[in-house]
Motif scaffolding. Structure first.
Motif, PDB file in Angstrom:
ATOM      1  N   ALA A 174       0.852  -1.188   0.000  1.00 47.26           N
ATOM      2  CA  ALA A 174       0.000   0.000   0.000  1.00 47.26           C
ATOM      3  C   ALA A 174       0.887   1.236   0.000  1.00 47.26           C
ATOM      4  CB  ALA A 174      -0.913   0.006   1.223  1.00 47.26           C
ATOM      5  N   PHE A 175       0.546   2.184  -0.846  1.00 45.54           N
ATOM      6  CA  PHE A 175       1.313   3.432  -0.979  1.00 45.54           C
ATOM      7  C   PHE A 175       0.367   4.611  -0.844  1.00 45.54           C
ATOM      8  CE2 PHE A 175       2.733   6.609  -4.324  1.00 45.54           C
ATOM      9  CZ  PHE A 175       3.517   7.343  -3.443  1.00 45.54           C
ATOM     10  N   HIS A 176       0.671   5.509   0.096  1.00 42.34           N
ATOM     11  CA  HIS A 176      -0.127   6.726   0.262  1.00 42.34           C
ATOM     12  C   HIS A 176       0.713   7.920  -0.175  1.00 42.34           C
ATOM     13  CE1 HIS A 176      -2.076  10.118   2.462  1.00 42.34           C
ATOM     14  NE2 HIS A 176      -3.154   9.469   2.076  1.00 42.34           N
ATOM     15  N   PRO A 177       0.387   8.542  -1.314  1.00 45.54           N
ATOM     16  CA  PRO A 177       1.221   9.640  -1.816  1.00 45.54           C
ATOM     17  C   PRO A 177       1.274  10.851  -0.890  1.00 45.54           C
ATOM     18  CG  PRO A 177      -0.236   8.790  -3.532  1.00 45.54           C
ATOM     19  CD  PRO A 177      -0.688   8.185  -2.247  1.00 45.54           C
ATOM     20  N   GLY A 178       0.175  11.135  -0.186  1.00 46.91           N
ATOM     21  CA  GLY A 178       0.161  12.279   0.719  1.00 46.91           C
ATOM     22  C   GLY A 178       0.169  13.618   0.024  1.00 46.91           C
ATOM     23  N   LEU A 179      -0.261  13.653  -1.241  1.00 48.26           N
ATOM     24  CA  LEU A 179      -0.255  14.911  -2.003  1.00 48.26           C
ATOM     25  C   LEU A 179      -1.543  15.676  -1.718  1.00 48.26           C
ATOM     26  CD1 LEU A 179       1.202  13.674  -5.409  1.00 48.26           C
ATOM     27  CD2 LEU A 179       2.405  14.669  -3.465  1.00 48.26           C
ATOM     28  N   GLU A 232      15.100  19.494  -0.580  1.00 47.44           N
ATOM     29  CA  GLU A 232      16.388  18.989  -0.092  1.00 47.44           C
ATOM     30  C   GLU A 232      16.429  18.917   1.430  1.00 47.44           C
ATOM     31  OE1 GLU A 232      19.350  21.456  -1.792  1.00 47.44           O
ATOM     32  OE2 GLU A 232      19.050  20.717  -3.850  1.00 47.44           O
ATOM     33  N   LYS A 233      15.599  19.727   2.092  1.00 45.25           N
ATOM     34  CA  LYS A 233      15.531  19.698   3.549  1.00 45.25           C
ATOM     35  C   LYS A 233      14.531  18.646   4.055  1.00 45.25           C
ATOM     36  CE  LYS A 233      16.739  24.586   4.203  1.00 45.25           C
ATOM     37  NZ  LYS A 233      16.263  25.902   4.722  1.00 45.25           N
ATOM     38  N   GLY A 234      13.908  17.936   3.127  1.00 45.67           N
ATOM     39  CA  GLY A 234      12.954  16.905   3.510  1.00 45.67           C
ATOM     40  C   GLY A 234      11.572  17.421   3.818  1.00 45.67           C
ATOM     41  N   LEU A 235      11.250  18.628   3.352  1.00 42.62           N
ATOM     42  CA  LEU A 235       9.960  19.245   3.672  1.00 42.62           C
ATOM     43  C   LEU A 235       8.916  19.041   2.579  1.00 42.62           C
ATOM     44  CD1 LEU A 235      11.225  22.615   5.216  1.00 42.62           C
ATOM     45  CD2 LEU A 235      10.443  20.569   6.420  1.00 42.62           C
ATOM     46  N   CYS A 236       9.278  18.372   1.501  1.00 44.86           N
ATOM     47  CA  CYS A 236       8.342  18.109   0.416  1.00 44.86           C
ATOM     48  C   CYS A 236       8.222  16.602   0.204  1.00 44.86           C
ATOM     49  CB  CYS A 236       8.803  18.802  -0.870  1.00 44.86           C
ATOM     50  SG  CYS A 236       8.627  20.610  -0.818  1.00 44.86           S
ATOM     51  N   PRO A 237       7.148  16.169  -0.438  1.00 50.79           N
ATOM     52  CA  PRO A 237       6.896  14.723  -0.555  1.00 50.79           C
ATOM     53  C   PRO A 237       7.868  14.020  -1.490  1.00 50.79           C
ATOM     54  CG  PRO A 237       5.302  15.959  -1.836  1.00 50.79           C
ATOM     55  CD  PRO A 237       6.075  16.971  -1.058  1.00 50.79           C
ATOM     56  N   ILE A 238       7.964  12.709  -1.301  1.00 52.82           N
ATOM     57  CA  ILE A 238       8.624  11.867  -2.293  1.00 52.82           C
ATOM     58  C   ILE A 238       7.594  11.619  -3.386  1.00 52.82           C
ATOM     59  CG2 ILE A 238       9.839   9.704  -2.697  1.00 52.82           C
ATOM     60  CD1 ILE A 238      10.358   9.516   0.298  1.00 52.82           C
ATOM     61  N   MET A 239       7.862  12.096  -4.581  1.00 54.59           N
ATOM     62  CA  MET A 239       6.878  12.027  -5.651  1.00 54.59           C
ATOM     63  C   MET A 239       6.657  10.577  -6.092  1.00 54.59           C
ATOM     64  SD  MET A 239       5.930  15.097  -5.882  1.00 54.59           S
ATOM     65  CE  MET A 239       4.997  15.215  -7.410  1.00 54.59           C
ATOM     66  N   PRO A 240       5.468  10.267  -6.628  1.00 51.85           N
ATOM     67  CA  PRO A 240       5.164   8.886  -7.030  1.00 51.85           C
ATOM     68  C   PRO A 240       6.204   8.281  -7.968  1.00 51.85           C
ATOM     69  CG  PRO A 240       3.161  10.192  -7.029  1.00 51.85           C
ATOM     70  CD  PRO A 240       4.284  11.145  -6.754  1.00 51.85           C
ATOM     71  N   GLU A 241       6.741   9.072  -8.899  1.00 53.38           N
ATOM     72  CA  GLU A 241       7.775   8.543  -9.794  1.00 53.38           C
ATOM     73  C   GLU A 241       8.993   8.091  -9.003  1.00 53.38           C
ATOM     74  OE1 GLU A 241      10.391   9.888 -13.717  1.00 53.38           O
ATOM     75  OE2 GLU A 241       9.424  11.412 -12.457  1.00 53.38           O
ATOM     76  N   GLU A 242       9.402   8.896  -8.020  1.00 60.84           N
ATOM     77  CA  GLU A 242      10.557   8.548  -7.201  1.00 60.84           C
ATOM     78  C   GLU A 242      10.287   7.307  -6.351  1.00 60.84           C
ATOM     79  OE1 GLU A 242      12.330  13.081  -6.584  1.00 60.84           O
ATOM     80  OE2 GLU A 242      10.831  12.288  -5.186  1.00 60.84           O
ATOM     81  N   TYR A 296      -1.337  -0.880  -4.033  1.00 59.02           N
ATOM     82  CA  TYR A 296      -2.638  -0.257  -3.776  1.00 59.02           C
ATOM     83  C   TYR A 296      -2.427   1.210  -3.446  1.00 59.02           C
ATOM     84  CZ  TYR A 296      -7.211   0.809  -1.897  1.00 59.02           C
ATOM     85  OH  TYR A 296      -8.433   1.391  -1.674  1.00 59.02           O
ATOM     86  N   LEU A 297      -3.067   2.077  -4.199  1.00 60.60           N
ATOM     87  CA  LEU A 297      -2.954   3.525  -3.987  1.00 60.60           C
ATOM     88  C   LEU A 297      -4.001   3.964  -2.970  1.00 60.60           C
ATOM     89  CD1 LEU A 297      -2.421   4.867  -7.597  1.00 60.60           C
ATOM     90  CD2 LEU A 297      -0.813   5.043  -5.710  1.00 60.60           C
ATOM     91  N   ALA A 298      -3.550   4.408  -1.810  1.00 61.93           N
ATOM     92  CA  ALA A 298      -4.456   4.870  -0.763  1.00 61.93           C
ATOM     93  C   ALA A 298      -4.569   6.382  -0.816  1.00 61.93           C
ATOM     94  CB  ALA A 298      -3.949   4.420   0.611  1.00 61.93           C
ATOM     95  N   GLY A 299      -5.653   6.894  -0.248  1.00 58.52           N
ATOM     96  CA  GLY A 299      -5.846   8.343  -0.188  1.00 58.52           C
ATOM     97  C   GLY A 299      -6.967   8.805  -1.087  1.00 58.52           C
ATOM     98  N   SER A 300      -7.904   9.571  -0.515  1.00 55.58           N
ATOM     99  CA  SER A 300      -9.061  10.036  -1.279  1.00 55.58           C
ATOM    100  C   SER A 300      -8.751  11.277  -2.101  1.00 55.58           C
ATOM    101  CB  SER A 300     -10.217  10.344  -0.325  1.00 55.58           C
ATOM    102  OG  SER A 300      -9.850  11.384   0.586  1.00 55.58           O
ATOM    103  N   GLU A 301      -7.656  11.942  -1.779  1.00 64.66           N
ATOM    104  CA  GLU A 301      -7.303  13.175  -2.487  1.00 64.66           C
ATOM    105  C   GLU A 301      -5.899  13.050  -3.040  1.00 64.66           C
ATOM    106  OE1 GLU A 301      -6.655  17.982  -1.644  1.00 64.66           O
ATOM    107  OE2 GLU A 301      -7.568  16.705  -0.129  1.00 64.66           O
ATOM    108  N   LEU A 302      -5.734  13.329  -4.318  1.00 64.12           N
ATOM    109  CA  LEU A 302      -4.429  13.279  -4.960  1.00 64.12           C
ATOM    110  C   LEU A 302      -4.236  14.583  -5.719  1.00 64.12           C
ATOM    111  CD1 LEU A 302      -1.877  11.624  -5.697  1.00 64.12           C
ATOM    112  CD2 LEU A 302      -3.108  10.852  -7.714  1.00 64.12           C
ATOM    113  N   PHE A 315       4.228   2.022   2.297  1.00 59.99           N
ATOM    114  CA  PHE A 315       5.217   3.054   1.971  1.00 59.99           C
ATOM    115  C   PHE A 315       4.542   4.421   2.016  1.00 59.99           C
ATOM    116  CE2 PHE A 315       8.347   5.557  -0.073  1.00 59.99           C
ATOM    117  CZ  PHE A 315       9.537   4.850  -0.065  1.00 59.99           C
ATOM    118  N   PRO A 316       4.988   5.342   2.899  1.00 61.83           N
ATOM    119  CA  PRO A 316       4.399   6.680   2.968  1.00 61.83           C
ATOM    120  C   PRO A 316       5.106   7.642   2.017  1.00 61.83           C
ATOM    121  CG  PRO A 316       5.942   6.389   4.782  1.00 61.83           C
ATOM    122  CD  PRO A 316       5.968   5.103   3.983  1.00 61.83           C
ATOM    123  N   GLY A 317       4.325   8.454   1.333  1.00 65.49           N
ATOM    124  CA  GLY A 317       4.922   9.458   0.453  1.00 65.49           C
ATOM    125  C   GLY A 317       5.207  10.761   1.154  1.00 65.49           C
TER     126      GLY A 317
END
Length: 598
Positions: A202-207, A255-265, A282-288, A415-417
């Motif tokens: 399961a992967f949650h992009p967190g976007l 670079e400071k870790g304040l932005c998400p790891i993008m789905p491609e990455e 499995y893509l989790a999250g109701s909002e992308l 895996f959390p994004g």
């Protein structure tokens, strides 16, 4: 230790002084909870804990995202739209008194706005409730709480309040059960994924637009998405939520870790870890935020990328929502066309000659240009009020997130994004990671350090799909460490000060006497964030020993999972000289280029 014993430890009183709610409480607590799924789920345990501290009767909280004004089905109340109300009341009957509604006399006072109302923050201290709230509760017999930050009580409490922390866990992991329809559909989704014959991740992009704006990640997107993030960031600055500049360097933030790891990455990281292209994700999250375009590279690397729409029919989802009142008829009206007579009259009244030529005929105004979700950006500096459909969709997202939560808990890997984003707000991934740690700690839960990941990608930005072998080794080392105690300690240091449920240890766990005590990790204030679990009571150790005797000769859950994963997650062509497989073997060699369409 079995899950049943583990849960029993949490629900059974552990101290000499066993607290039970008094029949005569100090008054009622009426709460309104604002925000989405994550804020709601992290707020309710705080409300129960506060009610117990103040010896108050808790009225079933009201979720603003699912009130009747949003047009949800009339068969549900606000709380019962998402959770099982009867289960919630019954399970906590020995902890707090819970009422379904205020008495009629107090309800009248509430309608006249005659009750004291407070808006506590997620870092509100015990002293705030004892010294400020309790006297007014005793005097007024009812208080109102507005919860907007995803919590109402500080995450880390003194050691003397360990029972309150356990109460939070009882609420989050036992009392808060989704309503039966959600649980049934969620289990059906998990069954369909298991029926495919291999483990799934399961992967949650967190976007989410809100968190992206808070952290200044606008430049990672394109076109109108950048404008939408910047507009939200501007509003946060005006409202005092954010004390920062409007225009910031998003790449420096990344670079400071304040932005998400993008789905491609994320896709590249998983391929480096040895996950083959057939892996079920499995893509989790109701909002992308960013739409399906952001997922194109990930879907090209992993062809079995699924979401709830892949596993559920439209009828199943509509049955979950329930019968809803129809929305108003489309109110869009194009500008009225003028008759030839009206045009001639306007021409005659245009003033003395020479007159300018009449303008060319107006281009037709298409509906999508006026009612698109982003059309307002080009016409007005303020965001329009949500439409009835927008409000209803917000309520529906609670249900979609609940389904994704069930699937994410049962996933073989998670895996959390974008978790621990620094905003202090609860996030979906952190809740899942804390719950998985409590119930299925042996399952793989990656806890990547986004700062380290950004540094790794910066070194191979020009060769993303054919990285050098040394780079793959570094990625594997980092992600494998995130699965170990080192990752747990880092998670506790980052997330627990902001949200207790993201790492509910050591308060909600114990260790058997024969195991070695873990190292204590303390925060800035000297309070334990990791390690220091109490020794399990004798009755629990005896029961655990009896369970081991019964299972003698049977593989442990960890051993079975390891074999299960190594057989399915890793490509058969990747093996060492002895024929043994390893999950650390990358799927491409140093000189081999990976085709993103593979």
């Amino acid at each position: 230790m079995s899950k049943a014993l583990y849960n029993l430890y949490l629900t059974r009183p552990q101290h000499r002084f066993c607290w039970f709610p008094k029949e005569q409480s100090n008054g009622f607590i009426y709460a309104k909870v604002f925000g989405g799924f994550a804020k709601i789920r992290s707020s309710i345990p705080d409300l129960v804990a506060i009610s117990r501290i103040l010896n108050a009767t808790l009225v079933i909280p009201e979720f603003q995202e699912s009130t009747r004004s949003k047009g949800i089905s009339s068969k549900f109340k606000s709380f019962s739209y998402l959770y099982n109300e009867e289960q919630f009341i019954t399970f906590l009957k020995n902890d707090v008194i819970i009422a379904k509604s205020l008495p009629e006399s107090l309800m009248e006072r509430r309608r006249r706005n005659e009750i004291p109302t407070f808006k506590p923050t997620s870092s509100a201290s015990l002293n705030f409730y004892i010294e400020e709230i309790l006297p007014k509760l005793k005097k007024s017999k009812v208080i109102g709480l507005i919860i907007a930050d995803g919590g109402a009580l500080q995450s880390i409490l003194p050691l003397s309040m360990a029972e309150i922390q356990r109460l939070r866990c009882r609420v989050a992991f036992h009392a808060l059960q989704f309503r039966p329809e959600i649980q049934t559909l969620g289990r059906r989704m998990v069954h369909k994924l298991r029926a495919l014959g291999q483990p799934f991740l399961a992967f949650h992009p967190g976007l989410l637009r809100e968190t992206l704006a808070y952290n200044g990640c606008a430049e990672l997107f394109q076109d109108v998405h950048t404008e939408l993030i910047q507009h939200q960031r501007s509003q946060m600055i005006k409202e005092g939520i954010l004390k920062d500049e409007l225009n910031v360097d998003s790449h420096l933030r990344r670079e400071k870790g304040l932005c998400p790891i993008m789905p491609e990455e994320v896709g590249i990281l998983l391929r480096v870890m040895g996950y083959p292209a057939k892996t079920i994700i499995y893509l989790a999250g109701s909002e992308l935020f960013g739409g399906q375009r952001a997922l194109i590279p990930l879907r090209s690397m992993f062809i079995n990328t699924l979401d709830r729409t892949s596993l559920c029919s439209e009828k199943e989802l509509s049955d979950l929502v329930g019968p809803e009142t129809p929305l108003p008829v489309n109110s869009f009206r194009p500008p009225p066309t003028k008759s030839e007579k009206e045009l001639k009259e306007e021409w005659k009244k245009a003033g003395p000659r020479p007159r300018p030529l009449p303008p060319p005929p107006g281009r037709p105004i298409y509906q999508h240009e006026k009612e698109g979700w982003y059309a307002w950006i080009t016409e007005t500096p303020t965001e329009p009020d949500p439409s009835p459909m927008d409000l209803r969709m917000k309520a529906h997202r609670l249900l979609w997130d609940a389904l994704d939560y069930i699937v994410s808990l049962e996933a073989d890997a998670f895996f959390p994004g974008f978790n621990n984003d620094g905003s202090g707000w609860p996030d979906f991934s952190s809740l899942v990671m804390g719950h998985r740690l409590y119930e299925t700690a042996s399952f793989r839960t990656y806890r990547p350090d986004r700062k380290v990941v950004a540094e790794l990608f910066n070194t191979t930005r020009e060769n993303l799909y054919h990285p050098k072998h040394n780079w793959t080794i570094l990625v594997q080392e980092h992600l494998n460490k995130s699965l170990t105690e080192e990752g747990l300690i880092r998670q506790s240091l980052l997330s627990k000060p902001a949200m207790f449920l993201s790492h509910p240890f050591p308060e909600c766990s114990c260790r058997i006497a024969s195991t070695k005590a873990t190292n204590h990790v303390k925060g800035e204030n000297g309070q334990v964030l990791y390690g220091g679990e109490d020794i399990c009571p004798k009755w629990m150790q005896h029961a655990n020993d009896a369970g081991k005797l019964e299972k003698e000769g049977v593989k442990s859950q960890d051993e079975g999972l390891a074999d299960y994963e190594s057989n399915d997650f890793v490509d058969e062509s990747e093996s060492d000289k002895n024929g043994s497989k390893t999950s650390q073997t990358p799927l491409w060699d140093q000189d081999e280029e990976m085709d993103p369409n593979d």
